[in-house]
Design a protein around this motif. Sequence first.
Motif, PDB file in Angstrom:
ATOM      1  N   TRP A  50       0.713  -1.125  -0.006  1.00 26.65           N
ATOM      2  CA  TRP A  50      -0.230   0.075  -0.046  1.00 26.65           C
ATOM      3  C   TRP A  50       0.967   1.289   0.040  1.00 26.65           C
ATOM      4  O   TRP A  50       0.229   2.311  -0.163  1.00 26.65           O
ATOM      5  CB  TRP A  50      -0.850  -0.006   1.255  1.00 26.65           C
ATOM      6  N   SER A  51       2.021   1.214   0.274  1.00 28.24           N
ATOM      7  CA  SER A  51       2.881   2.551   0.245  1.00 28.24           C
ATOM      8  C   SER A  51       2.977   3.320  -1.032  1.00 28.24           C
ATOM      9  O   SER A  51       3.536   2.551  -1.938  1.00 28.24           O
ATOM     10  CB  SER A  51       4.205   2.351   0.816  1.00 28.24           C
ATOM     11  N   ARG A  52       2.452   4.417  -0.976  1.00 28.29           N
ATOM     12  CA  ARG A  52       2.349   5.118  -2.319  1.00 28.29           C
ATOM     13  C   ARG A  52       3.686   6.031  -2.434  1.00 28.29           C
ATOM     14  O   ARG A  52       4.307   6.430  -3.593  1.00 28.29           O
ATOM     15  CB  ARG A  52       1.283   6.121  -2.460  1.00 28.29           C
ATOM     16  N   VAL A  53       4.623   6.185  -1.464  1.00 26.42           N
ATOM     17  CA  VAL A  53       5.630   7.204  -1.255  1.00 26.42           C
ATOM     18  C   VAL A  53       6.985   6.405  -1.197  1.00 26.42           C
ATOM     19  O   VAL A  53       7.860   7.042  -1.954  1.00 26.42           O
ATOM     20  CB  VAL A  53       5.481   7.942  -0.036  1.00 26.42           C
ATOM     21  N   ALA A  54       6.930   5.303  -0.529  1.00 29.32           N
ATOM     22  CA  ALA A  54       8.303   4.510  -0.498  1.00 29.32           C
ATOM     23  C   ALA A  54       8.863   4.023  -1.906  1.00 29.32           C
ATOM     24  O   ALA A  54       8.094   3.742  -2.806  1.00 29.32           O
ATOM     25  CB  ALA A  54       8.294   3.504   0.471  1.00 29.32           C
ATOM     26  N   SER A  55      10.187   3.972  -2.092  1.00 30.48           N
ATOM     27  CA  SER A  55      10.828   3.410  -3.351  1.00 30.48           C
ATOM     28  C   SER A  55      11.125   2.326  -2.979  1.00 30.48           C
ATOM     29  O   SER A  55      11.400   1.559  -4.225  1.00 30.48           O
ATOM     30  CB  SER A  55      11.673   4.439  -3.912  1.00 30.48           C
ATOM     31  N   ARG A  56      11.516   1.986  -1.833  1.00 28.24           N
ATOM     32  CA  ARG A  56      11.922   0.404  -1.511  1.00 28.24           C
ATOM     33  C   ARG A  56      11.820   0.387   0.028  1.00 28.24           C
ATOM     34  O   ARG A  56      11.602   1.076   0.708  1.00 28.24           O
ATOM     35  CB  ARG A  56      13.633   0.462  -1.659  1.00 28.24           C
ATOM     36  N   ILE A  57      11.429  -0.834   0.470  1.00 31.05           N
ATOM     37  CA  ILE A  57      11.298  -1.448   1.744  1.00 31.05           C
ATOM     38  C   ILE A  57      12.449  -2.538   1.757  1.00 31.05           C
ATOM     39  O   ILE A  57      12.262  -3.458   1.508  1.00 31.05           O
ATOM     40  CB  ILE A  57      10.043  -1.722   2.222  1.00 31.05           C
ATOM     41  N   VAL A  58      13.185  -2.218   2.911  1.00 32.53           N
ATOM     42  CA  VAL A  58      14.525  -3.067   2.899  1.00 32.53           C
ATOM     43  C   VAL A  58      14.606  -3.641   4.348  1.00 32.53           C
ATOM     44  O   VAL A  58      14.237  -2.986   5.509  1.00 32.53           O
ATOM     45  CB  VAL A  58      15.936  -2.336   2.939  1.00 32.53           C
ATOM     46  N   LEU A  59      14.531  -5.072   4.535  1.00 30.87           N
ATOM     47  CA  LEU A  59      14.942  -5.550   5.878  1.00 30.87           C
ATOM     48  C   LEU A  59      16.289  -5.280   6.274  1.00 30.87           C
ATOM     49  O   LEU A  59      17.369  -5.770   5.610  1.00 30.87           O
ATOM     50  CB  LEU A  59      14.698  -7.162   5.889  1.00 30.87           C
ATOM     51  N   VAL A  60      16.518  -4.701   7.427  1.00 33.64           N
ATOM     52  CA  VAL A  60      17.821  -4.327   7.964  1.00 33.64           C
ATOM     53  C   VAL A  60      18.420  -5.398   8.605  1.00 33.64           C
ATOM     54  O   VAL A  60      17.871  -6.082   9.547  1.00 33.64           O
ATOM     55  CB  VAL A  60      17.689  -3.070   8.915  1.00 33.64           C
ATOM     56  N   LEU A  61      19.732  -5.804   8.057  1.00 33.22           N
ATOM     57  CA  LEU A  61      20.358  -7.193   8.665  1.00 33.22           C
ATOM     58  C   LEU A  61      21.564  -6.590   9.437  1.00 33.22           C
ATOM     59  O   LEU A  61      22.001  -7.229  10.298  1.00 33.22           O
ATOM     60  CB  LEU A  61      20.815  -8.160   7.572  1.00 33.22           C
ATOM     61  N   SER A  62      22.374  -5.682   8.947  1.00 31.81           N
ATOM     62  CA  SER A  62      23.555  -5.291   9.619  1.00 31.81           C
ATOM     63  C   SER A  62      23.913  -3.880   9.421  1.00 31.81           C
ATOM     64  O   SER A  62      23.517  -3.228   8.405  1.00 31.81           O
ATOM     65  CB  SER A  62      24.521  -6.152   8.938  1.00 31.81           C
ATOM     66  N   GLU A  63      24.246  -2.933  10.353  1.00 31.46           N
ATOM     67  CA  GLU A  63      24.635  -1.750   9.980  1.00 31.46           C
ATOM     68  C   GLU A  63      26.026  -1.762  10.826  1.00 31.46           C
ATOM     69  O   GLU A  63      26.039  -1.931  12.106  1.00 31.46           O
ATOM     70  CB  GLU A  63      23.700  -0.560  10.575  1.00 31.46           C
ATOM     71  N   PHE A  64      26.996  -1.116  10.120  1.00 32.99           N
ATOM     72  CA  PHE A  64      28.205  -1.138  10.814  1.00 32.99           C
ATOM     73  C   PHE A  64      29.312   0.220  10.213  1.00 32.99           C
ATOM     74  O   PHE A  64      28.998   0.813   9.164  1.00 32.99           O
ATOM     75  CB  PHE A  64      29.110  -2.466  10.545  1.00 32.99           C
ATOM     76  N   ALA A  65      30.482   0.360  10.788  1.00 29.81           N
ATOM     77  CA  ALA A  65      31.472   1.272  10.190  1.00 29.81           C
ATOM     78  C   ALA A  65      32.297   0.469   9.212  1.00 29.81           C
ATOM     79  O   ALA A  65      32.662  -0.562   9.587  1.00 29.81           O
ATOM     80  CB  ALA A  65      32.201   1.698  11.435  1.00 29.81           C
ATOM     81  N   LEU A  66      32.496   0.997   8.115  1.00 30.26           N
ATOM     82  CA  LEU A  66      33.199   0.631   7.188  1.00 30.26           C
ATOM     83  C   LEU A  66      34.512   1.421   7.021  1.00 30.26           C
ATOM     84  O   LEU A  66      34.338   2.494   6.050  1.00 30.26           O
ATOM     85  CB  LEU A  66      32.275   0.197   5.765  1.00 30.26           C
ATOM     86  N   ARG A  67      35.535   0.845   7.134  1.00 29.05           N
ATOM     87  CA  ARG A  67      36.865   1.801   6.960  1.00 29.05           C
ATOM     88  C   ARG A  67      37.751   0.903   5.980  1.00 29.05           C
ATOM     89  O   ARG A  67      38.598   1.736   5.373  1.00 29.05           O
ATOM     90  CB  ARG A  67      37.509   1.695   8.295  1.00 29.05           C
TER      91      ARG A  67
END
Length: 714
Positions: A50-67
Amino acid sequence: MNRYLAVCARGLEGLLEQELDSFGATQLKNAGAGVYFTADEAVLYRACLWSRVASRIVLVLSEFALRDDLDLYLSASLIDWPSLFSAQKKIVVDFNGTNRAIRNSQYGALKIKDAIVDRFTKANLDRPSIDKDQPDLRIHARLQGEKALIGIDLVGSGMHQRRYRTEKGRAPLRENLAAALVMRSGWQPGEAMLDPMCGSGTLLIEAALMAAKVAPGLKRERWGFESLNGFDLDSWREIHAEAKVLARRGLNKEKKLFIGYDLDSRVLTQAMSNAKRAGVDHLIHFERKDAADLAMPNAFAEYETGVVLSNPPYGERLSSEPALLALYGELGARLKANFPCWRAALYSSSDELLSCIGMRAEKQFKINNGALACVLKLYHISAHHAEKQAESGKAQAAEVLVAPDFANRLKKNLAKLEKWAAKEGIECYRIYDADLPNYNAAIDRYRDKIVIQEYAAPKEIAPEKARRRLLDMVRACIQVTGVQASDVVLKVREKQKGSSQYNKVAQSGERFSVTEYGVKLWVNLNDYLDTGLFLDHRNTRRVLGQMAAGKDFLNLFAYTGSATVHAACGGAKSTTTVDMSKTYLAWAKDNMALNGKTGRQHRFEQADCLQWLAQEKGTYDLIFIDPPTFSNSKRMDQTFDVQRDHLDLMTHLKRLLRPDGILIFSNNKRHFKMDLEGLSALGLAAKNLSKQSLPMDFARNEQIHNCWQITHQK
């Protein structure tokens, strides 16, 4: 409950939060071009459908610092991929963004793919296959600075793809952006809506889908979440079936409340096809009509209020600005005159163009169209606007609403110059030449057309300020002169070197003839920086015509041969026209033919004038030469500088000039100094004609050229 990220265009985060909240999502957090949220399976499926505004919906698996790239591989390896999907599923990795460690998005995608495959093989499982064209699952990764995110795209492809649009019209809006604009416009289901420049119809179709309560994802056949191990088929079927029922009822109940106009019949055909595929063609009336003729449709006469929503063209080329200024101005006038008590919502990347609407916006929303910064402005059209428009009639359109100092100076110049030009018998003349420091441009009239040549603004002037002044000049010029906006040509002049002013800048091929002291000449206002006629040399051409009777005439660096035409029409016995450009030599021939001057006595030579001079054996009674200030053309064997080389030039010209002959030498170098001693040593005498050669319309610019009469010493 899992954590998800709904991605959207920058500026729509607040709208997306409201939408997700209505589905039952919790822990909403603005992420910048997206919103984090948590949800159970049912709420997630509802959001995807039903979302008319979203362009993607993502299941978040990991967020981290990438050096470094090892951070990427290890973080991806820590995700339990086999618990999420089976090895039989085909996958692809989409990686967005770079930093110092990951300088190539393909390399980033490869590291994640390796981590996924290694996780499966270490568990003694088959490795999942990669399919870029028809994957079951899209692994989504994004990198901003040193912050990285890895997840799974739960829809599988862009949510803007509603499956009703197969062709793209003029400057198309994505469907989810169009839906957001409808929502931000303040329109409510049951209200009338009109788009006067509808293009392929996306705004109206999205509004009709909202009115009929059709889920935007209803026509989608494949979903990413269907390939996950935890997919709840029963819950999904129930939510999807409920949406089908709502759509069937809504499409049968709604009536035709949407009208779209456009001048382009091709995109209107697309719009009708799109509406039919979306199932809302019975709710929208499309018609070919000019926005400049906008009036209240008879079908909407019964409605006291409604919304005019549009994404008018805003143009990327400077030459399109005059027509757009007039379009926006006329649209504003039509809205105020014909839509009292309605609301207007206009979306554009140009705040200057929106200012031409002539109404103060009640609200505005900054909403990007991709990488392009745009704004949606909302206006309330009061009944007072319509009354004022009716009272003032055409008089209001004639008022100068912008740049009054510039407009008044232009009026003053025209009052003097129009009578003078008519008396002189000329149709092309300069009406403004940087008279005011804040409006730095040259403006020329060519019959009923106007050429505005903006001089490049100083570096200390902000580009936005310079552009605002330029557009103000264009608007005021249209109002003061009364010319059609389509007859205004806008150019930007910078310091030119050599023959660069002759370079082609367009391919219109449009030219028309103008009259100058009884001589007809072709001009082209669009294809070149110059038009084919140097207006500041008008007096010189006239004098050449008066001197040419019975003489053999030579025109060097002839450009389009306008001086040759004057000489021929003045009774020259023969003419010789020399220029290096094949294009301009052909133009010169056309100019001669336009005046009936053809025959063997009129010779045209395509050559480097300096080489031609060194080799020419003939002699002439009257010579005109207007060399460039500087030239390093690839077609010339050497560079040329008029100050440095004018004596060498005179050495050759003396040989070609008959004993009683006259040479008219002109150039555009400011502060040019004639070497009178060197000239005398050659046996030549010079008389400065610069003041006499300067036409009245160039009186303010005494340095625009200098002109000399050269003869043999008596």
